[in-house]
Design a protein around this motif. Structure first.
Motif, PDB file in Angstrom:
ATOM      1  N   LEU A 365      69.923  53.899  54.603  1.00 40.98           N
ATOM      2  CA  LEU A 365      69.339  54.571  55.765  1.00 40.98           C
ATOM      3  C   LEU A 365      70.302  54.557  56.943  1.00 40.98           C
ATOM      4  O   LEU A 365      70.451  55.559  57.652  1.00 40.98           O
ATOM      5  CB  LEU A 365      68.032  53.891  56.170  1.00 40.98           C
ATOM      6  CG  LEU A 365      66.804  54.069  55.268  1.00 40.98           C
ATOM      7  CD1 LEU A 365      65.589  53.413  55.921  1.00 40.98           C
ATOM      8  CD2 LEU A 365      66.514  55.537  54.996  1.00 40.98           C
ATOM      9  N   LEU A 368      72.843  57.203  56.921  1.00 42.85           N
ATOM     10  CA  LEU A 368      72.384  58.552  57.247  1.00 42.85           C
ATOM     11  C   LEU A 368      72.802  58.967  58.647  1.00 42.85           C
ATOM     12  O   LEU A 368      72.996  60.153  58.925  1.00 42.85           O
ATOM     13  CB  LEU A 368      70.856  58.645  57.135  1.00 42.85           C
ATOM     14  CG  LEU A 368      70.235  58.574  55.742  1.00 42.85           C
ATOM     15  CD1 LEU A 368      68.720  58.619  55.841  1.00 42.85           C
ATOM     16  CD2 LEU A 368      70.736  59.723  54.868  1.00 42.85           C
ATOM     17  N   SER A 374      73.663  64.525  57.078  1.00 42.05           N
ATOM     18  CA  SER A 374      72.660  63.543  56.673  1.00 42.05           C
ATOM     19  C   SER A 374      71.502  63.509  57.655  1.00 42.05           C
ATOM     20  O   SER A 374      70.334  63.404  57.257  1.00 42.05           O
ATOM     21  CB  SER A 374      73.289  62.154  56.563  1.00 42.05           C
ATOM     22  OG  SER A 374      74.251  62.119  55.543  1.00 42.05           O
ATOM     23  N   LEU A 378      67.578  64.433  57.051  1.00 44.57           N
ATOM     24  CA  LEU A 378      66.494  63.553  57.468  1.00 44.57           C
ATOM     25  C   LEU A 378      65.399  64.348  58.186  1.00 44.57           C
ATOM     26  O   LEU A 378      64.212  64.205  57.870  1.00 44.57           O
ATOM     27  CB  LEU A 378      67.045  62.459  58.396  1.00 44.57           C
ATOM     28  CG  LEU A 378      66.027  61.596  59.128  1.00 44.57           C
ATOM     29  CD1 LEU A 378      65.282  60.718  58.136  1.00 44.57           C
ATOM     30  CD2 LEU A 378      66.710  60.739  60.189  1.00 44.57           C
ATOM     31  N   SER A 387      58.069  63.245  55.825  1.00 42.04           N
ATOM     32  CA  SER A 387      58.713  61.945  55.713  1.00 42.04           C
ATOM     33  C   SER A 387      58.620  61.188  57.040  1.00 42.04           C
ATOM     34  O   SER A 387      58.445  61.784  58.106  1.00 42.04           O
ATOM     35  CB  SER A 387      60.188  62.104  55.330  1.00 42.04           C
ATOM     36  OG  SER A 387      60.328  62.756  54.088  1.00 42.04           O
ATOM     37  N   LEU A 390      63.314  57.295  60.800  1.00 41.28           N
ATOM     38  CA  LEU A 390      64.141  56.168  60.367  1.00 41.28           C
ATOM     39  C   LEU A 390      63.510  54.827  60.749  1.00 41.28           C
ATOM     40  O   LEU A 390      63.469  53.888  59.946  1.00 41.28           O
ATOM     41  CB  LEU A 390      65.527  56.274  60.989  1.00 41.28           C
ATOM     42  CG  LEU A 390      66.561  57.123  60.252  1.00 41.28           C
ATOM     43  CD1 LEU A 390      67.881  57.096  61.005  1.00 41.28           C
ATOM     44  CD2 LEU A 390      66.767  56.663  58.834  1.00 41.28           C
ATOM     45  N   ARG A 393      60.720  54.000  58.494  1.00 42.28           N
ATOM     46  CA  ARG A 393      61.214  53.656  57.162  1.00 42.28           C
ATOM     47  C   ARG A 393      61.720  52.221  57.112  1.00 42.28           C
ATOM     48  O   ARG A 393      61.476  51.496  56.153  1.00 42.28           O
ATOM     49  CB  ARG A 393      62.334  54.617  56.744  1.00 42.28           C
ATOM     50  CG  ARG A 393      61.874  56.036  56.489  1.00 42.28           C
ATOM     51  CD  ARG A 393      63.005  56.849  55.890  1.00 42.28           C
ATOM     52  NE  ARG A 393      62.701  58.264  55.882  1.00 42.28           N
ATOM     53  CZ  ARG A 393      63.465  59.177  55.303  1.00 42.28           C
ATOM     54  NH1 ARG A 393      64.586  58.822  54.698  1.00 42.28           N
ATOM     55  NH2 ARG A 393      63.136  60.452  55.330  1.00 42.28           N
TER      56      ARG A 393
END
Length: 426
Positions: A365, A368, A374, A378, A387, A390, A393
Protein backbone atom coordinates in the motif's frame (compact mmCIF):
# COMPACT_ATOMS: atom_id res chain seq x y z
CA UNK A 1 -2.94 15.16 -1.25
CA UNK A 2 -6.36 16.71 -1.92
CA UNK A 3 -9.13 14.93 -3.83
CA UNK A 4 -12.15 16.51 -5.52
CA UNK A 5 -14.86 14.93 -7.69
CA UNK A 6 -16.93 17.01 -10.09
CA UNK A 7 -20.04 15.38 -11.60
CA UNK A 8 -21.77 18.35 -13.21
CA UNK A 9 -20.97 17.17 -16.73
CA UNK A 10 -21.61 14.13 -18.92
CA UNK A 11 -18.41 12.76 -17.43
CA UNK A 12 -17.02 12.55 -13.90
CA UNK A 13 -13.91 14.64 -13.28
CA UNK A 14 -11.58 13.50 -10.50
CA UNK A 15 -8.80 15.90 -9.46
CA UNK A 16 -6.02 14.73 -7.15
CA UNK A 17 -3.91 17.74 -6.23
CA UNK A 18 -0.42 16.93 -4.96
CA UNK A 19 3.05 18.49 -5.01
CA UNK A 20 4.73 15.09 -4.86
CA UNK A 21 5.43 14.80 -8.61
CA UNK A 22 6.96 17.04 -11.24
CA UNK A 23 4.49 15.70 -13.77
CA UNK A 24 0.78 15.90 -14.44
CA UNK A 25 -1.04 12.74 -15.50
CA UNK A 26 -4.46 12.75 -17.14
CA UNK A 27 -6.37 9.50 -17.53
CA UNK A 28 -9.62 9.12 -19.47
CA UNK A 29 -11.67 5.96 -18.90
CA UNK A 30 -14.55 4.67 -21.03
CA UNK A 31 -16.52 1.98 -19.22
CA UNK A 32 -19.39 -0.28 -20.26
CA UNK A 33 -20.76 -3.73 -19.49
CA UNK A 34 -18.41 -6.45 -20.69
CA UNK A 35 -19.69 -8.21 -23.82
CA UNK A 36 -17.54 -10.94 -25.33
CA UNK A 37 -18.18 -9.94 -28.96
CA UNK A 38 -17.11 -6.32 -28.24
CA UNK A 39 -13.70 -7.06 -26.70
CA UNK A 40 -11.99 -7.28 -30.09
CA UNK A 41 -13.53 -4.03 -31.35
CA UNK A 42 -12.42 -2.18 -28.23
CA UNK A 43 -8.86 -3.41 -28.69
CA UNK A 44 -8.97 -2.32 -32.31
CA UNK A 45 -10.09 1.17 -31.29
CA UNK A 46 -7.15 1.47 -28.90
CA UNK A 47 -4.79 0.53 -31.77
CA UNK A 48 -6.49 2.91 -34.21
CA UNK A 49 -6.52 5.97 -31.96
CA UNK A 50 -2.96 5.52 -30.69
CA UNK A 51 -1.40 4.86 -34.11
CA UNK A 52 -2.59 8.03 -35.87
CA UNK A 53 -5.00 10.98 -35.69
CA UNK A 54 -6.66 13.33 -38.11
CA UNK A 55 -3.72 15.71 -37.76
CA UNK A 56 -0.88 13.24 -37.24
CA UNK A 57 -1.25 10.55 -39.88
CA UNK A 58 1.54 8.25 -38.74
CA UNK A 59 3.13 7.01 -35.54
CA UNK A 60 6.24 8.96 -36.47
CA UNK A 61 4.29 12.23 -36.71
CA UNK A 62 2.75 11.51 -33.31
CA UNK A 63 6.21 10.90 -31.88
CA UNK A 64 7.45 14.26 -33.21
CA UNK A 65 4.41 15.96 -31.65
CA UNK A 66 5.19 14.45 -28.24
CA UNK A 67 8.78 15.74 -28.50
CA UNK A 68 7.39 19.26 -29.00
CA UNK A 69 5.41 18.72 -25.78
CA UNK A 70 8.57 18.05 -23.77
CA UNK A 71 8.50 14.27 -24.26
CA UNK A 72 4.85 13.79 -23.35
CA UNK A 73 4.12 10.09 -22.86
CA UNK A 74 0.75 8.65 -23.86
CA UNK A 75 -0.78 5.21 -24.14
CA UNK A 76 -4.07 3.37 -24.49
CA UNK A 77 -5.16 0.04 -23.05
CA UNK A 78 -8.18 -2.12 -22.30
CA UNK A 79 -8.77 -4.14 -19.17
CA UNK A 80 -11.64 -6.07 -17.66
CA UNK A 81 -12.97 -5.25 -14.22
CA UNK A 82 -15.44 -7.94 -13.24
CA UNK A 83 -18.61 -7.29 -15.24
CA UNK A 84 -17.14 -4.26 -17.00
CA UNK A 85 -14.76 -3.42 -19.80
CA UNK A 86 -12.62 -0.31 -19.26
CA UNK A 87 -10.88 1.44 -22.14
CA UNK A 88 -8.33 3.91 -20.84
CA UNK A 89 -6.18 6.61 -22.44
CA UNK A 90 -3.61 8.54 -20.43
CA UNK A 91 -0.91 11.12 -20.90
CA UNK A 92 1.91 12.12 -18.57
CA UNK A 93 3.79 15.39 -19.08
CA UNK A 94 5.95 17.85 -17.16
CA UNK A 95 4.23 20.46 -15.06
CA UNK A 96 4.37 23.96 -16.56
CA UNK A 97 6.60 24.97 -13.65
CA UNK A 98 9.38 23.05 -15.44
CA UNK A 99 8.50 23.90 -19.06
CA UNK A 100 6.57 26.95 -20.19
CA UNK A 101 3.19 28.60 -19.79
CA UNK A 102 0.43 26.99 -21.84
CA UNK A 103 1.93 23.51 -22.01
CA UNK A 104 -0.71 21.98 -19.74
CA UNK A 105 -3.47 23.18 -22.06
CA UNK A 106 -1.61 21.94 -25.14
CA UNK A 107 -0.91 18.56 -23.57
CA UNK A 108 -4.52 17.96 -22.56
CA UNK A 109 -5.65 19.05 -26.03
CA UNK A 110 -3.20 16.55 -27.55
CA UNK A 111 -4.73 13.70 -25.51
CA UNK A 112 -8.27 14.84 -26.35
CA UNK A 113 -7.41 14.99 -30.07
CA UNK A 114 -6.14 11.39 -29.94
CA UNK A 115 -9.49 10.33 -28.54
CA UNK A 116 -11.92 12.57 -30.42
CA UNK A 117 -10.20 13.44 -33.70
CA UNK A 118 -9.28 10.08 -35.29
CA UNK A 119 -7.80 9.44 -38.70
CA UNK A 120 -10.99 9.00 -40.79
CA UNK A 121 -12.25 9.21 -44.36
CA UNK A 122 -15.69 10.30 -45.60
CA UNK A 123 -17.21 8.98 -48.79
CA UNK A 124 -20.85 9.16 -49.94
CA UNK A 125 -21.85 10.49 -46.50
CA UNK A 126 -20.35 7.40 -44.85
CA UNK A 127 -17.54 7.81 -42.33
CA UNK A 128 -14.98 5.12 -41.72
CA UNK A 129 -11.49 4.84 -40.27
CA UNK A 130 -8.59 5.44 -42.62
CA UNK A 131 -8.05 2.11 -44.43
CA UNK A 132 -4.24 2.18 -44.20
CA UNK A 133 -4.33 2.80 -40.46
CA UNK A 134 -7.08 0.23 -40.10
CA UNK A 135 -5.03 -2.46 -41.85
CA UNK A 136 -2.01 -1.70 -39.68
CA UNK A 137 -4.08 -1.90 -36.49
CA UNK A 138 -5.79 -5.06 -37.75
CA UNK A 139 -2.49 -6.84 -38.25
CA UNK A 140 -1.16 -5.71 -34.87
CA UNK A 141 -4.21 -7.10 -33.08
CA UNK A 142 -4.25 -10.28 -35.17
CA UNK A 143 -0.66 -10.99 -34.19
CA UNK A 144 -1.44 -10.29 -30.55
CA UNK A 145 -4.44 -12.66 -30.54
CA UNK A 146 -2.49 -15.41 -32.27
CA UNK A 147 0.49 -15.05 -29.90
CA UNK A 148 -1.44 -16.25 -26.84
CA UNK A 149 0.12 -19.71 -27.01
CA UNK A 150 3.59 -18.17 -27.01
CA UNK A 151 3.03 -17.34 -23.33
CA UNK A 152 2.46 -20.79 -21.76
CA UNK A 153 1.70 -19.42 -18.29
CA UNK A 154 -0.91 -16.97 -19.56
CA UNK A 155 -2.35 -19.53 -21.95
CA UNK A 156 -2.70 -22.14 -19.18
CA UNK A 157 -4.52 -19.72 -16.89
CA UNK A 158 -6.82 -18.62 -19.73
CA UNK A 159 -7.69 -22.22 -20.59
CA UNK A 160 -8.35 -23.07 -16.95
CA UNK A 161 -10.80 -20.17 -16.63
CA UNK A 162 -12.51 -21.12 -19.89
CA UNK A 163 -13.01 -24.64 -18.58
CA UNK A 164 -14.11 -23.43 -15.18
CA UNK A 165 -16.99 -21.34 -16.53
CA UNK A 166 -17.39 -21.40 -20.33
CA UNK A 167 -19.10 -18.36 -21.86
CA UNK A 168 -18.96 -16.26 -18.70
CA UNK A 169 -17.26 -13.01 -17.68
CA UNK A 170 -14.56 -15.16 -16.15
CA UNK A 171 -13.73 -16.95 -19.40
CA UNK A 172 -13.43 -13.98 -21.78
CA UNK A 173 -10.02 -13.45 -23.38
CA UNK A 174 -8.73 -9.91 -22.90
CA UNK A 175 -6.87 -9.95 -26.24
CA UNK A 176 -10.07 -10.65 -28.19
CA UNK A 177 -11.01 -13.28 -30.76
CA UNK A 178 -9.89 -13.84 -34.33
CA UNK A 179 -13.42 -14.67 -35.51
CA UNK A 180 -14.71 -11.32 -34.21
CA UNK A 181 -11.79 -9.49 -35.80
CA UNK A 182 -12.59 -11.01 -39.19
CA UNK A 183 -16.18 -9.75 -38.95
CA UNK A 184 -15.05 -6.14 -38.54
CA UNK A 185 -14.27 -3.53 -41.17
CA UNK A 186 -13.36 0.15 -40.96
CA UNK A 187 -17.03 1.29 -41.25
CA UNK A 188 -18.36 -1.07 -38.59
CA UNK A 189 -15.53 -0.15 -36.26
CA UNK A 190 -16.25 3.57 -36.65
CA UNK A 191 -19.91 3.00 -35.79
CA UNK A 192 -18.85 1.15 -32.66
CA UNK A 193 -16.48 4.01 -31.82
CA UNK A 194 -19.42 6.46 -32.06
CA UNK A 195 -21.52 4.26 -29.78
CA UNK A 196 -18.66 4.19 -27.30
CA UNK A 197 -18.54 7.99 -27.15
CA UNK A 198 -22.31 8.20 -26.70
CA UNK A 199 -22.92 5.27 -24.36
CA UNK A 200 -19.87 4.53 -22.21
CA UNK A 201 -19.58 5.90 -18.68
CA UNK A 202 -16.67 8.33 -18.77
CA UNK A 203 -14.34 9.22 -15.90
CA UNK A 204 -11.44 11.65 -16.20
CA UNK A 205 -8.72 11.54 -13.56
CA UNK A 206 -6.07 14.26 -13.17
CA UNK A 207 -3.15 14.09 -10.73
CA UNK A 208 -0.46 16.71 -10.15
CA UNK A 209 0.18 20.15 -8.72
CA UNK A 210 -2.65 21.76 -10.68
CA UNK A 211 -5.15 24.57 -10.28
CA UNK A 212 -8.55 22.90 -9.88
CA UNK A 213 -10.56 25.65 -11.56
CA UNK A 214 -8.20 25.79 -14.52
CA UNK A 215 -8.24 22.01 -14.95
CA UNK A 216 -12.02 21.97 -14.89
CA UNK A 217 -12.06 24.72 -17.55
CA UNK A 218 -9.51 23.03 -19.84
CA UNK A 219 -11.22 19.63 -19.58
CA UNK A 220 -14.60 21.24 -20.32
CA UNK A 221 -13.19 22.93 -23.43
CA UNK A 222 -11.60 19.76 -24.80
CA UNK A 223 -14.30 17.27 -23.86
CA UNK A 224 -17.32 19.31 -24.88
CA UNK A 225 -18.21 16.72 -27.55
CA UNK A 226 -19.35 14.37 -24.77
CA UNK A 227 -22.95 15.42 -24.29
CA UNK A 228 -24.93 12.37 -23.14
CA UNK A 229 -25.36 11.87 -19.41
CA UNK A 230 -24.98 8.22 -18.43
CA UNK A 231 -26.65 6.20 -15.72
CA UNK A 232 -24.49 5.11 -12.76
CA UNK A 233 -22.91 1.69 -13.20
CA UNK A 234 -23.86 -1.48 -11.40
CA UNK A 235 -21.52 -3.45 -9.16
CA UNK A 236 -18.43 -4.80 -10.92
CA UNK A 237 -18.34 -7.93 -8.75
CA UNK A 238 -19.28 -11.31 -10.23
CA UNK A 239 -20.78 -14.19 -8.31
CA UNK A 240 -19.50 -17.48 -9.73
CA UNK A 241 -21.70 -20.43 -10.53
CA UNK A 242 -21.95 -23.27 -8.05
CA UNK A 243 -18.71 -25.18 -7.56
CA UNK A 244 -18.43 -28.68 -9.01
CA UNK A 245 -18.74 -31.49 -6.48
CA UNK A 246 -16.01 -33.34 -8.36
CA UNK A 247 -13.25 -31.12 -9.79
CA UNK A 248 -12.88 -31.12 -13.56
CA UNK A 249 -9.44 -32.13 -14.87
CA UNK A 250 -8.29 -31.03 -18.33
CA UNK A 251 -4.96 -31.81 -20.01
CA UNK A 252 -3.50 -30.38 -23.20
CA UNK A 253 -0.13 -30.96 -24.84
CA UNK A 254 2.21 -28.31 -26.17
CA UNK A 255 5.81 -28.24 -27.39
CA UNK A 256 7.27 -26.81 -24.19
CA UNK A 257 9.78 -28.27 -21.75
CA UNK A 258 8.07 -27.32 -18.51
CA UNK A 259 4.43 -28.28 -17.85
CA UNK A 260 2.08 -25.61 -16.52
CA UNK A 261 -0.37 -26.55 -13.76
CA UNK A 262 -3.26 -24.23 -12.89
CA UNK A 263 -5.78 -25.15 -10.22
CA UNK A 264 -8.92 -23.02 -10.01
CA UNK A 265 -10.89 -22.56 -6.80
CA UNK A 266 -14.29 -20.90 -6.37
CA UNK A 267 -15.00 -18.96 -3.19
CA UNK A 268 -18.49 -19.17 -1.78
CA UNK A 269 -20.33 -16.06 -0.51
CA UNK A 270 -17.46 -13.92 0.74
CA UNK A 271 -18.29 -10.98 2.96
CA UNK A 272 -17.01 -7.57 1.88
CA UNK A 273 -14.33 -7.71 4.58
CA UNK A 274 -13.21 -11.18 3.43
CA UNK A 275 -13.12 -10.12 -0.19
CA UNK A 276 -11.05 -6.97 0.38
CA UNK A 277 -8.78 -8.03 3.22
CA UNK A 278 -8.93 -11.62 4.45
CA UNK A 279 -8.38 -13.08 0.96
CA UNK A 280 -5.10 -11.16 0.61
CA UNK A 281 -3.85 -12.57 3.91
CA UNK A 282 -5.00 -16.09 3.00
CA UNK A 283 -3.33 -16.18 -0.42
CA UNK A 284 -0.09 -14.75 0.97
CA UNK A 285 0.14 -17.41 3.67
CA UNK A 286 -0.75 -20.18 1.22
CA UNK A 287 1.38 -19.19 -1.76
CA UNK A 288 2.54 -15.59 -1.64
CA UNK A 289 6.29 -16.04 -1.51
CA UNK A 290 9.27 -18.09 -0.31
CA UNK A 291 7.84 -18.25 3.24
CA UNK A 292 4.50 -19.61 2.04
CA UNK A 293 3.14 -23.07 2.79
CA UNK A 294 3.06 -24.10 -0.89
CA UNK A 295 6.61 -22.93 -1.59
CA UNK A 296 8.08 -24.65 1.46
CA UNK A 297 6.14 -27.89 1.01
CA UNK A 298 5.79 -28.44 -2.73
CA UNK A 299 9.03 -26.85 -3.90
CA UNK A 300 11.58 -26.93 -1.08
CA UNK A 301 10.74 -30.12 0.81
CA UNK A 302 9.50 -32.28 -2.07
CA UNK A 303 11.10 -30.66 -5.16
CA UNK A 304 7.92 -31.13 -7.19
CA UNK A 305 7.84 -27.76 -8.97
CA UNK A 306 10.03 -25.01 -10.38
CA UNK A 307 7.76 -22.25 -9.04
CA UNK A 308 4.39 -22.08 -7.29
CA UNK A 309 2.05 -19.32 -6.16
CA UNK A 310 -1.54 -18.61 -5.20
CA UNK A 311 -3.40 -15.58 -6.53
CA UNK A 312 -6.78 -14.19 -5.53
CA UNK A 313 -9.24 -12.80 -8.08
CA UNK A 314 -11.63 -11.00 -5.70
CA UNK A 315 -13.78 -9.42 -8.43
CA UNK A 316 -14.72 -12.92 -9.61
CA UNK A 317 -14.61 -14.77 -6.24
CA UNK A 318 -11.90 -17.07 -7.59
CA UNK A 319 -8.43 -18.15 -6.50
CA UNK A 320 -5.81 -19.82 -8.69
CA UNK A 321 -2.74 -21.86 -7.80
CA UNK A 322 -0.09 -21.78 -10.53
CA UNK A 323 2.93 -24.05 -10.77
CA UNK A 324 5.62 -25.11 -13.22
CA UNK A 325 6.18 -28.87 -12.97
CA UNK A 326 7.45 -31.95 -14.80
CA UNK A 327 4.77 -34.21 -16.28
CA UNK A 328 5.60 -37.12 -14.00
CA UNK A 329 5.07 -34.93 -10.91
CA UNK A 330 1.48 -34.01 -11.78
CA UNK A 331 -0.35 -36.37 -9.40
CA UNK A 332 2.06 -35.81 -6.52
CA UNK A 333 1.96 -32.04 -6.92
CA UNK A 334 -1.84 -31.90 -7.06
CA UNK A 335 -2.11 -34.17 -4.02
CA UNK A 336 0.28 -32.06 -1.98
CA UNK A 337 -1.39 -28.80 -3.02
CA UNK A 338 -4.75 -30.21 -1.91
CA UNK A 339 -3.22 -31.12 1.44
CA UNK A 340 -1.88 -27.61 2.02
CA UNK A 341 -5.26 -26.08 1.14
CA UNK A 342 -6.97 -28.54 3.52
CA UNK A 343 -4.48 -27.61 6.26
CA UNK A 344 -5.47 -23.95 5.89
CA UNK A 345 -9.04 -24.98 6.75
CA UNK A 346 -7.70 -26.70 9.88
CA UNK A 347 -5.84 -23.55 10.94
CA UNK A 348 -2.41 -25.08 10.46
CA UNK A 349 -0.58 -21.77 10.27
CA UNK A 350 0.71 -19.37 12.89
CA UNK A 351 -0.02 -15.86 14.03
CA UNK A 352 3.46 -14.99 12.72
CA UNK A 353 2.20 -15.97 9.25
CA UNK A 354 -0.65 -13.49 9.70
CA UNK A 355 1.75 -10.75 10.78
CA UNK A 356 4.06 -11.32 7.78
CA UNK A 357 1.06 -11.17 5.42
CA UNK A 358 -0.11 -7.90 6.97
CA UNK A 359 3.36 -6.34 6.75
CA UNK A 360 3.61 -7.30 3.08
CA UNK A 361 0.14 -5.89 2.39
CA UNK A 362 0.90 -2.62 4.20
CA UNK A 363 4.24 -2.21 2.38
CA UNK A 364 2.50 -2.71 -0.97
CA UNK A 365 0.00 0.00 0.00
CA UNK A 366 2.82 2.40 0.86
CA UNK A 367 4.36 1.78 -2.56
CA UNK A 368 1.10 2.93 -4.19
CA UNK A 369 1.96 6.48 -3.18
CA UNK A 370 5.22 6.41 -5.15
CA UNK A 371 3.78 6.80 -8.66
CA UNK A 372 0.96 8.83 -10.26
CA UNK A 373 -0.40 5.74 -12.05
CA UNK A 374 -0.70 3.78 -8.81
CA UNK A 375 -2.53 6.65 -7.13
CA UNK A 376 -4.88 6.94 -10.09
CA UNK A 377 -5.57 3.20 -9.86
CA UNK A 378 -6.33 3.67 -6.18
CA UNK A 379 -8.92 6.37 -6.88
CA UNK A 380 -10.36 4.40 -9.80
CA UNK A 381 -10.86 1.54 -7.34
CA UNK A 382 -12.66 3.88 -4.96
CA UNK A 383 -14.91 5.08 -7.80
CA UNK A 384 -15.61 1.74 -9.48
CA UNK A 385 -15.31 -0.83 -6.69
CA UNK A 386 -16.17 1.28 -3.62
CA UNK A 387 -12.72 0.45 -2.29
CA UNK A 388 -11.55 1.98 0.96
CA UNK A 389 -9.10 4.85 1.23
CA UNK A 390 -5.47 4.08 2.05
CA UNK A 391 -5.96 5.06 5.69
CA UNK A 392 -8.97 2.75 6.04
CA UNK A 393 -7.04 -0.07 4.38
CA UNK A 394 -4.18 0.28 6.85
CA UNK A 395 -6.64 0.04 9.72
CA UNK A 396 -8.77 -2.80 8.38
CA UNK A 397 -5.98 -5.15 7.33
CA UNK A 398 -4.73 -5.09 10.91
CA UNK A 399 -8.10 -6.38 12.08
CA UNK A 400 -7.74 -9.70 10.22
CA UNK A 401 -7.44 -12.61 12.67
CA UNK A 402 -6.53 -16.29 12.48
CA UNK A 403 -10.22 -17.12 12.86
CA UNK A 404 -11.07 -14.85 9.89
CA UNK A 405 -8.60 -16.75 7.69
CA UNK A 406 -9.87 -20.16 8.83
CA UNK A 407 -13.46 -19.10 8.20
CA UNK A 408 -12.61 -17.94 4.68
CA UNK A 409 -10.63 -21.15 4.04
CA UNK A 410 -13.80 -23.17 4.57
CA UNK A 411 -15.45 -21.29 1.68
CA UNK A 412 -12.72 -22.09 -0.87
CA UNK A 413 -13.46 -25.11 -3.08
CA UNK A 414 -11.46 -26.74 -5.89
CA UNK A 415 -13.39 -26.59 -9.17
CA UNK A 416 -11.00 -27.07 -12.12
CA UNK A 417 -7.51 -28.52 -12.67
CA UNK A 418 -5.75 -27.65 -15.94
CA UNK A 419 -2.41 -29.06 -17.07
CA UNK A 420 -0.56 -27.79 -20.12
CA UNK A 421 1.71 -30.77 -20.65
CA UNK A 422 5.19 -30.24 -21.94
CA UNK A 423 6.51 -32.84 -24.36
CA UNK A 424 9.92 -33.08 -22.64
CA UNK A 425 10.45 -33.84 -18.99
CA UNK A 426 13.21 -31.94 -17.23
Amino acid sequence: MKYKKISNYSYNLHIIKTKKFKTVTVEVNFKRKLIKEEITARNMIINMLCESTGEYKTKRELAIATEDLYELYYRGMNYTSGKYSVMTFDATFLNEEYTETGMLDKSIKFLADIIFKPNIVKKNNITSFNPDSYNLSYNLLKNNIMSLKENPDGYAKTKMLENMEPNSYLSYRSSGYLEDLEKLDSKKLYKYYESMLNSDIIDIFVIGNVNERHIEKVIKENFSCIKTFKKPSESHFVRPKKCRLTPKTVKEKQKINQSKLVMGYKIDKMTDFELRYVLSVYTYILGGGPDSKLFKSVREKNSLCYYISSVGMPLNSVMTINAGISNDNFKKAVSLIKKEVADMKKGKFTNDDIIKAKVTYINSLKELEDSPQSILSLYAGIEYLKSDTLEDRFNKINKVTVNDVVKLASKIHLDTIYLLEGEINE
